[in-house]
Motif scaffolding. Structure first.
Motif, PDB file in Angstrom:
ATOM      1  N   GLY A  95       0.713  17.763   0.013  1.00  0.00           N
ATOM      2  CA  GLY A  95      -0.475  18.115  -0.753  1.00  0.00           C
ATOM      3  C   GLY A  95      -1.188  16.968  -1.421  1.00  0.00           C
ATOM      4  N   ALA A  96      -0.665  15.742  -1.297  1.00  0.00           N
ATOM      5  CA  ALA A  96      -1.410  14.577  -1.771  1.00  0.00           C
ATOM      6  C   ALA A  96      -2.131  13.878  -0.625  1.00  0.00           C
ATOM      7  N   GLY A  97      -1.939  14.376   0.581  1.00  0.00           N
ATOM      8  CA  GLY A  97      -2.588  13.795   1.752  1.00  0.00           C
ATOM      9  C   GLY A  97      -4.026  14.265   1.885  1.00  0.00           C
ATOM     10  N   PHE A  98      -4.631  13.929   3.003  1.00  0.00           N
ATOM     11  CA  PHE A  98      -6.050  14.189   3.191  1.00  0.00           C
ATOM     12  C   PHE A  98      -6.364  15.687   3.173  1.00  0.00           C
ATOM     13  N   ILE A  99      -5.860  16.423   4.155  1.00  0.00           N
ATOM     14  CA  ILE A  99      -6.166  17.854   4.218  1.00  0.00           C
ATOM     15  C   ILE A  99      -5.458  18.601   3.091  1.00  0.00           C
ATOM     16  N   ASP A 140      -2.351   3.427   2.849  1.00  0.00           N
ATOM     17  CA  ASP A 140      -2.268   3.004   1.456  1.00  0.00           C
ATOM     18  C   ASP A 140      -2.115   4.209   0.525  1.00  0.00           C
ATOM     19  N   VAL A 141      -1.022   4.223  -0.233  1.00  0.00           N
ATOM     20  CA  VAL A 141      -0.727   5.380  -1.085  1.00  0.00           C
ATOM     21  C   VAL A 141      -1.707   5.514  -2.232  1.00  0.00           C
ATOM     22  N   ARG A 142      -2.535   4.506  -2.464  1.00  0.00           N
ATOM     23  CA  ARG A 142      -3.511   4.623  -3.542  1.00  0.00           C
ATOM     24  C   ARG A 142      -4.541   5.711  -3.251  1.00  0.00           C
ATOM     25  N   ILE A 143      -4.754   6.021  -1.984  1.00  0.00           N
ATOM     26  CA  ILE A 143      -5.639   7.149  -1.666  1.00  0.00           C
ATOM     27  C   ILE A 143      -5.005   8.445  -2.138  1.00  0.00           C
ATOM     28  N   TYR A 198     -12.226  15.105   9.451  1.00  0.00           N
ATOM     29  CA  TYR A 198     -12.752  13.933   8.761  1.00  0.00           C
ATOM     30  C   TYR A 198     -13.475  14.378   7.493  1.00  0.00           C
ATOM     31  N   GLY A 199     -13.720  13.420   6.602  1.00  0.00           N
ATOM     32  CA  GLY A 199     -14.439  13.706   5.368  1.00  0.00           C
ATOM     33  C   GLY A 199     -13.940  12.823   4.246  1.00  0.00           C
ATOM     34  N   PRO A 200     -14.371  13.076   3.012  1.00  0.00           N
ATOM     35  CA  PRO A 200     -13.964  12.263   1.868  1.00  0.00           C
ATOM     36  C   PRO A 200     -12.449  12.132   1.747  1.00  0.00           C
ATOM     37  N   ARG A 201     -12.019  10.929   1.443  1.00  0.00           N
ATOM     38  CA  ARG A 201     -10.604  10.572   1.264  1.00  0.00           C
ATOM     39  C   ARG A 201      -9.821  10.639   2.580  1.00  0.00           C
ATOM     40  N   MET A 202     -10.527  10.584   3.700  1.00  0.00           N
ATOM     41  CA  MET A 202      -9.829  10.621   4.980  1.00  0.00           C
ATOM     42  C   MET A 202      -8.980   9.366   5.166  1.00  0.00           C
ATOM     43  N   ARG A 203      -8.037   9.467   6.084  1.00  0.00           N
ATOM     44  CA  ARG A 203      -7.187   8.326   6.405  1.00  0.00           C
ATOM     45  C   ARG A 203      -8.055   7.138   6.801  1.00  0.00           C
ATOM     46  N   PRO A 204      -7.800   5.961   6.258  1.00  0.00           N
ATOM     47  CA  PRO A 204      -8.727   4.844   6.450  1.00  0.00           C
ATOM     48  C   PRO A 204      -8.739   4.230   7.844  1.00  0.00           C
TER      49      PRO A 204
END
Length: 328
Positions: A8-12, A38-41, A185-191
């Motif tokens: 639950g801290a990941g993208f989706i 990067d875990v900062r996301i 895809y979208g905000p805070r997606m995997r870089p």
């Protein structure tokens, strides 16, 4: 309602946790903060969810833990009404290098969630699957009857996970649904995804890099549409025991996508090309008739509209997000 979001801290998972908290639910998140990117996301996502919880009626709790910890998973599921199982080891290309980790996390971890759920009285388990289960297309768009012949260990692990979920639905009467996501895809997606890379390079005056000749196609799905499909499953049992596609139906060539980003951000640049990875799919394109029938699902973003939304978000969040993209 009490909701558990694994990963639950990941993208989706992070977008689901945020939306459920806004709607006033009591949300618990488990995430192991794996440094795949990067875990900062993820830390930013958690901060966003906590801010939302302080402003709305919902509650938000973060548990730093791993779905491979069966005892911890059982404790969390026992206090839950609906489980959104988003936790997984991501990465098609990386799965070729270390397939056993993908089995360990995506298959055994899923079994921990399913075993815990069948031992309690949860209303439903919603499993995140992937279009990677299809493999090489025999026809397009993919419907759910298309053969599943994944070409990567990642795809094989996601197929195994969803098959277990459907078996538990059948044998143990555990309400379970598997959603096959198409390139979200979208905000805070995997870089390290195509869209974020294209945008970051163009913003900084560098040409987008396309792998292969760029004729591969993808059905890119904006995150808000994914969240909407998951939201519906809080209140309906119409899809219990079913696997279904969740996509945009709007596929596009990778080269054309890169050209669209160029046109919006840096029309003076030209594309660059590099070698393609063998594990990458040739094409993805979703038939969403089943999700439309059972969930009244209807995507609201075309790829061009979604990319415009992402570019706007990227520019607003450039200070913190860009350094993570460029270092990935």
């Amino acid at each position: 309602m009490r909701i558990l979001v694994t990963g639950g801290a990941g993208f989706i998972g992070g977008h689901l946790a945020e939306r459920f908290t806004v709607e006033g639910h009591d949300v618990t998140v488990i995430d192991n903060f794996d440094p795949f990117y990067d875990v900062r996301i993820k830390e930013h996502t958690v901060e966003q969810c906590r801010n939302v919880a302080s402003e709305d009626d919902g509650t938000y709790q973060l548990v730093k833990g791993d779905i491979r910890d069966a005892e911890l998973v059982s404790e969390l599921v026992a206090e839950t009404d609906v489980v959104y199982h988003q936790a997984a080891q991501a990465g098609v290309r990386q799965s070729v290098e270390n397939p056993r980790k993908y089995d360990d996390v995506n298959v055994d971890g899923t079994l921990n969630v399913l075993d815990a759920a069948r031992s309690t009285d949860v209303d439903r388990v919603v499993l995140a699957s992937s279009s990677s289960v299809y493999g090489k297309p025999q026809y397009l768009p993919y419907d759910e009857d298309h053969p599943t012949t994944p070409v990567s260990p990642y795809g094989a692990s996601k197929l195994a996970a969803e098959r277990y979920a459907m078996a538990y639905n059948e044998v143990y009467d555990l309400p379970a649904v598997a959603l096959r996501y198409f390139t979200v895809y979208g905000p805070r997606m995997r870089p390290n995804m195509a869209i974020s890379n294209f945008v970051s390079r163009c913003v900084n005056g560098n040409s987008p890099v396309v792998y292969g000749d760029g004729t591969q196609t993808r059905d890119f799905t904006y995150i808000d549409d994914i969240v909407a499909a998951n939201q519906t499953l809080l209140t309906t049992d119409a899809a219990d025991g079913e696997v279904m596609n969740v996509g945009s139906t709007d596929n596009i060539e990778i080269r054309t996508l890169a050209e669209e980003v160029l046109a919006q951000l840096a029309p003076e640049l030209e594309l660059e090309f590099d070698d393609r990875h063998d594990a990458d799919a040739d094409h993805t394109h979703a038939d969403i008739e089943k999700a439309s029938d059972l969930l009244d699902y209807a995507p609201t973003y075309t790829i061009r509209e979604g990319v415009e939304q992402f570019i706007e978000w990227y520019q607003d969040n450039r200070d913190w997000y860009e350094s993570l993209v460029l270092s990935s």
